[in-house]
Design an enzyme around this catalytic site. Structure first.
Site, short mmCIF file in Angstrom:
data_model
loop_
_atom_site.label_atom_id
_atom_site.label_comp_id
_atom_site.label_asym_id
_atom_site.label_seq_id
_atom_site.Cartn_x
_atom_site.Cartn_y
_atom_site.Cartn_z
N GLU A 40 92.85 -108.58 44.73
CA GLU A 40 92.54 -107.54 43.73
C GLU A 40 93.51 -107.61 42.56
OE1 GLU A 40 92.53 -104.17 46.61
OE2 GLU A 40 90.65 -103.72 45.58
N GLU A 88 89.20 -106.69 53.85
CA GLU A 88 89.37 -105.27 54.22
C GLU A 88 88.42 -104.80 55.31
OE1 GLU A 88 89.70 -106.47 51.20
OE2 GLU A 88 91.24 -105.41 50.08
N ALA A 125 97.53 -105.30 50.87
CA ALA A 125 98.30 -104.08 51.08
C ALA A 125 99.07 -104.20 52.39
CB ALA A 125 97.35 -102.89 51.13
N GLY A 166 94.36 -106.63 48.72
CA GLY A 166 95.03 -106.18 47.50
C GLY A 166 95.63 -107.33 46.71
#
Ligand code: 3HC
Length: 702
Positions: free
Chosen positions: A106, A126, A65, A103
């Site tokens: 992910e 994270e 992200a 992300g």
């Protein structure tokens, strides 16, 4: 730029290729998630498309992200675009090169197949930003590899190699470097017709097995180390992984989302995000010409085979750079080489290195017996004893042998860089590269500007440090440079509080509770109380106003030098480094206080913490005032990587901003009244306090 310019979509041989093109690292910034969703919709509605490839352009797949967007409203969450991949009626193949982090991983986990190049690095970092994966990562990873492995990866935030990911079943196939896109299209064609799609969210084998594992809950909780248990994010990771085991996928994703949202704006996450960007900012050198691309150091020499020199040589060998080591005597050189071999042997014993890797690295370290042998090196680092005459002599010799343009660096921790630069006809090439002990472990490399160091030299030295895997931060030349100079008042106050009635164990406990791995007295025992004794004596002789530190002086005079004498601020049992509070220390402190006539009192934990840290904040402001550091945030990076300041508190200045510059200044002014000169408030601190500004944003004044 349209919202989706960061995602390209094209059809190659009936495969819809979705390319993320969002430099520099393909973060999931604005437009990326929407672009992925749109591309999937187009391809799923196109009868000419059989399957998809998701790939990153440039250096990597997707670095996660966009950290800059945290704390702001996000129009489409990672969860939603990952779910869109998962829901695709046609298979999606993740083609991973470089980094697939957060992300990014992910998204790959939501794909139906994953292939990777051998150099790919995958991970869910994270927690290092105070959060947990928020795109279904905790739920999918647990389903894919089981709760134990998933928690290890999520709670540590560590990266894994493509090879490890393949072994764990996270990656289906490793493909050679070169034509990843071509390989991915071929792979996609091969799996295009296979049904049902292997969706990770539908995997139940690991969670069903885990539900029958009576020891699991305890084992998961125990797997969080003591340090992780004190932080919110790893604890939330544990909860999310547990939810993956006990709930169905959708419920688990909701739990993950709730945990994520709670963490995102907590103090811990704010501090960790700040630290991430502060580290990157520290690498930027004001005034550096943009066109200057520093050439890498490809060969190095270290002068002095002592503990520091040996540690520095290891740093080079560890990243594959050949390094020559020179010492004043053959015995010194052999002792140094022996210490290097022993350091590597310990790593092999602890299994952090294989014997073959040790041999490869040792083969890069060349002992040499003359200055003539090092002249062609790109950089030389002087690491001899901290004595001006010795250092001058080394630089005189370097002047004679080093090739033009070689970086001439000194690992001095206190001596003015200008003194060494003055010994050469090329002061522009001279700078400090101040490593912290143990050099091969500590991440901070303080790059010190001399008055005549060229900006190119500083940029090159900063790059060298970063290439060694260090965090380089620039300081100006002055007593102690920026890092040690900013920490010195903390140590002074700790010692002076003893005279007033505090005890080493009390002060250490406050700092450990704050998050330090060790308190200042335990650190002092480790490095040796005698280390600063001589310097203090010299300073006292030179400066009649110098505030003597009677307690540590007395300790050294009584032979209590720390762990090496099994007696310092604590006592130590034979062969054991556990510190035990010692009645004898209490008596020594009481005796000194009686002799000085200092009234005794008690301290609250809060007063101890503020007294230590405010003293250093005030000094850090003076350092900026004197132009000896570029930014307040650089001081924070130094404290994080040089002194073990707890990362979840951001750094000294970030922490002080939490208290408020106004309050820090008020207290400093009050202690100035009470304790005198050493607490003279910094002008810059007063100025920042006056406008309710942020200390972390302060800039060099001179
Ligand atoms: N968001 C925003 N900017 C990022 C970024 C990210 N995730 N990752 C890197 N950048 C920026 C850096 O700030 C830097 O910008 P600058 O040039 O303006 O200073 C630039 O990209 C290059 O970064 P580095 O200097 O760090 O480049 P390196 O090549 O040394 O390292 C990297 C690359 C390993 C990808 C490293 O940048 C990194 O670790 N990035 C963070 C990865 C991460 O933590 N991802 C998880 C994010 S959280 C998440 O995904 C939540 C999700 O679960 C919902």
């Amino acid at each position: 730029m349209s919202e989706t310019q960061s995602v390209r979509y094209e059809v190659v041989d009936k495969i819809g290729v979705i390319t993320i093109d969002n430099p520099p690292v393909n973060a999931l910034g604005p437009g990326v998630r929407e672009g992925i969703i749109e591309a999937l919709e187009r391809g799923n509605g196109d009868a000419g498309v059989e399957a998809f490839v998701l790939i990153g352009s440039g250096r990597n797949f997707i670095a996660g992200a966009d950290v800059r967007q945290f704390g702001k409203t996000r129009p489409v969450g990672t969860r939603v675009s990952a779910a869109a991949i998962d829901d695709s009626a046609k298979p999606v193949v993740a083609a991973i090169h470089g980094y697939a982090l957060g992300g990014g991983l992910e998204h790959a986990l939501a794909c139906h197949y994953r292939i990777a190049t051998p150099g790919a690095r995958l991970g869910l970092p994270e927690v290092t930003l105070g959060i947990i994966p928020g795109g279904g990562g905790t739920q999918r990873l647990t389903r894919l590899v089981g709760p134990r492995v998933a928690l290890d990866l999520i709670a540590s935030g560590r990266q894994m190699s493509a090879d490890e990911a393949r072994r764990l079943g996270i990656v289906d196939e490793i493909v050679p470097d070169g034509d990843l896109r071509g390989a991915a299209v071929r792979y996609a064609k091969g799996v295009a017709a296979r049904r049902p799609l292997p969706r990770v969210r539908d995997r139940t084998d690991h969670v069903l097995e885990a539900r029958g594992d009576a020891d699991l809950a305890e084992a998961l909780a125990a797997s969080l180390g003591a340090k992780a248990r004190k932080l919110q994010a790893p604890r939330a990771a544990l909860e999310a992984v547990r939810a993956a085991v006990s709930s169905d996928f959708d419920e688990g994703v909701q739990i993950e989302q709730q945990l994520f949202e709670k963490l995102e704006n907590a103090d811990e996450a704010k501090a960790l995000r700040y630290a991430f960007f502060a580290e990157r900012e520290a690498g930027k050198i004001p005034g550096a010409p943009e066109s200057f691309k520093p050439p890498p150091v490809k060969s190095a020499a270290v002068i002095g085979a002592g503990t520091m020199g040996g540690g520095i040589a290891i740093c080079f060998a560890d990243v594959g750079i050949p390094v020559k080591v020179l010492d004043a005597t053959a015995e010194g050189l052999e002792r140094g080489m022996q210490r290097i071999r022993e350091t590597y042997a310990v790593r092999v014993k602890r299994k952090s290195l294989t014997q073959a890797q040790m041999d490869e690295r040792l083969a890069l370290i060349h002992p040499v017996d003359s200055y003539d042998a090092i002249g062609d090196c790109d950089a030389v680092i002087e690491a001899v004893f901290e004595r001006i005459d010795l250092k001058k002599d080394v630089f005189n010799r370097l002047e004679a042998v080093m090739k033009p343009g070689a970086l001439l660096l000194t690992n001095s921790s206190a001596i003015d860089i200008n003194v060494m630069a003055g010994e050469t006809s090329r002061p522009q090439d001279v700078a400090g590269a101040h490593f912290f002990a143990p050099a091969n472990v500590m991440k901070l490399c303080e790059i010190v500007r001399g008055d005549q160091s060229s900006i190119e030299t500083i940029v090159r030295a900063v790059k060298m440090g970063r290439d060694l895997g260090k965090i380089s931060v620039v300081a100006g030349t002055c007593d102690g440079f920026a890092a040690n100079r900013s920490r010195a008042p903390l140590v002074t106050e700790a010692m002076l509080m003893l005279e007033e009635g505090a005890l080493p164990e009390q002060i250490d406990k406050v700092m450990v509770d704050f998050g330090y791995p060790m308190g200042p007295f335990a650190v002092s025992d480790l490095s040796g109380l005698d280390v600063s004794y001589d310097t203090r004596k010299r300073r006292a002789a030179a400066d009649p106003n110098f505030r003597k530190l009677h307690v540590p002086d007395r300790m050294v005079e009584l032979g209590r030098k720390g762990q090496k004498t099994r007696a310092g601020w604590y006592r130590y049992e034979e062969g054991d480094r556990t510190p035990h509070p010692d009645e004898a220390v209490k008596r020594i402190i009481a005796e000194v206080a009686r002799e000085l006539g200092t009234p005794q009192r008690s301290f609250t934990d809060e007063e101890i913490l503020k007294r230590l840290l405010f003293a250093s904040v005030n000094e850090a402001c003076k350092i900026l005032e004197d132009g000896k550091a570029y930014r307040g945030s650089d001081i924070d990076v130094m404290w994080l990587h040089g002194f073990g300041f707890p990362r979840h508190r951001g750094g000294l200045m970030f922490w002080a901003d939490g208290v408020g510059a106004r309050e820090v200044h008020r207290q400093v002014a009050e202690w100035h009244e009470r304790y005198g000169r050493r607490w003279t408030p910094s002008r810059l601190l007063a100025e920042i306090a006056g406008r309710d500004g942020q200390l972390r944003d302060a800039r060099a004044q001179a």
